[in-house]
Design an enzyme around this catalytic site. Structure first.
Site, PDB file in Angstrom:
ATOM      1  N   LYS A 167      46.603  50.509  23.823  1.00  0.00           N
ATOM      2  CA  LYS A 167      45.888  49.240  23.721  1.00  0.00           C
ATOM      3  C   LYS A 167      46.226  48.575  22.385  1.00  0.00           C
ATOM      4  CE  LYS A 167      43.069  49.402  27.429  1.00  0.00           C
ATOM      5  NZ  LYS A 167      42.850  48.324  28.411  1.00  0.00           N
ATOM      6  N   LYS A 266      44.217  47.145  40.705  1.00  0.00           N
ATOM      7  CA  LYS A 266      42.913  47.786  40.540  1.00  0.00           C
ATOM      8  C   LYS A 266      42.082  47.434  41.759  1.00  0.00           C
ATOM      9  CE  LYS A 266      43.047  47.751  35.491  1.00  0.00           C
ATOM     10  NZ  LYS A 266      42.422  47.271  34.236  1.00  0.00           N
TER      11      LYS A 266
END
Length: 362
Positions: A167, A266
């Protein structure tokens, strides 16, 4: 034909072993809502409980549907109608759910997941079998947050994760340090997740990334397909859209604008398993590489992600960490472990996992 007799929602909370920090914020506890359906087969009169989970977050930093909104959609839109529906397949149920409400992707996905689980149990098939999965085990990756250091990368490599996602945040990223860390492990595949924190100017740093970065995930804002398309045309690295993908319409937009060469799938965010399969097929047919992203889900969601990752069109290792990676305690008896970079796809009927009654209830 199948019929839903009852629906129950149970809010739960999973405590993370340590806070997880991204450009969207910091997560210390993961709220989820367990969905329990009593589903019957009108031909055999058999009944079973199907389990699902609503994977929206507690606030609106990721999407405009949080846990409270998801539960309200189930309570006021889905639940009053759901017992009137008869369906032969999970896909037919999904179609009826989509006609019932065009919004509430997380809410619909949680209920649909429970339907897939129940029908799998009643028909003696695993989720992977029902959706046409072709692999018994799949390559998996893990995610390191903004606080990760060199030791976290080494630990992930020692575990055998085939891809490591890091990240990053445009406001705090140390470009030279990041490039040095990535270059220290030339044989390890990485990806970077920007969580919509960059603009055209700050994104120039991506041109200097080493070749072991497989793709850059969502550098620009959710609705900014144009800048993604512009940058994808100019860079040799693949872009993968995540926050931008909230429906099948977004998949069509991405394809039409050539906004990215990869896409993060997702199922909870796009409206469920049926929608995820359609998105994977659309992307793959267009030459875009689909892969399975994670949502800090419980083992229920992890079981679904593993089944989706078993589809032949999936490319990169998914964000499917071991059960022990994030939470102090998960909600199932079953534990998922990595072996030589691979994780076994559940083979038991339905989702293939069993609830542990000791999980925390909100």
């Amino acid at each position: 034909m199948y019929h839903i007799e009852t629906l129950e929602m149970i809010p739960i909370s999973l405590r993370l072993k340590k806070p997880f920090k991204t450009a969207h914020g910091t997560t210390k506890n993961r709220p989820l809502t367990l969905v329990k359906l009593m589903v019957s087969n009108s031909v055999t009169n058999e009944k079973t409980i199907g389990l699902g989970e609503i994977q929206s977050f507690s606030d609106f930093s990721y999407t405009l549907e949080n846990q409270s909104v998801s539960r309200e959609i189930v309570k006021t839109v889905i639940e009053p109608v759901i017992q009137t529906l008869n369906f032969a397949t999970p896909q037919e149920f999904s179609e009826k759910l989509t006609r019932l409400t065009p919004f509430g992707s997380f809410a619909k996905a949680g209920v649909e997941m429970a339907v897939w689980d129940a029908i799998g149990k009643l028909s003696n098939r695993s989720l992977s079998q029902m959706i046409g999965g072709t692999k018994q085990s799949v390559p998996v990756g893990t995610v390191l947050d903004l606080t990760a250091d060199i030791s976290d990368i080494k630990n992930a490599i020692d575990k055998g994760y085939q891809r490591i996602k890091i990240k990053i945040d445009a406001k705090s990223v140390d470009k030279q340090n990041l490039i040095a860390r990535l270059s220290d492990f030339p044989n390890q595949q990485f990806s970077l997740d920007a969580n919509s924190s960059f603009n055209r100017q700050t994104a120039e740093m991506f041109r200097q990334l080493p070749e072991n970065v497989a793709f850059i995930e969502q550098p620009f804002a959710e609705n900014d397909f144009v800048n993604h398309a512009f940058f994808q045309k100019k860079t040799t690295h693949l872009l993968s859209l995540d926050e931008s993908i909230n429906s099948l319409d977004d998949i069509h937009t991405m394809i039409a604008l050539h906004a990215a060469k990869a896409v993060t799938i997702k199922q909870a965010k796009i409206g469920g398993i049926t929608a995820a399969i359609a998105a994977i097929q659309l992307a793959s047919h267009a030459g875009i590489k689909p892969w399975i992203g994670g949502m800090l889900s419980s083992n229920l969601g992890r079981a679904v992600d593993l089944a989706l990752a078993s589809l032949s069109d999936i490319t990169f290792a998914g964000d499917i960490s071991e059960s022990s990676r994030y939470f102090e305690h998960d909600i199932t008896v079953d534990k998922f472990k990595i072996t030589q970079g691979l994780m076994a796809v559940p083979t038991k009927n339905g989702l293939g996992v069993t609830l542990d009654d000791s999980f925390d209830v909100l």
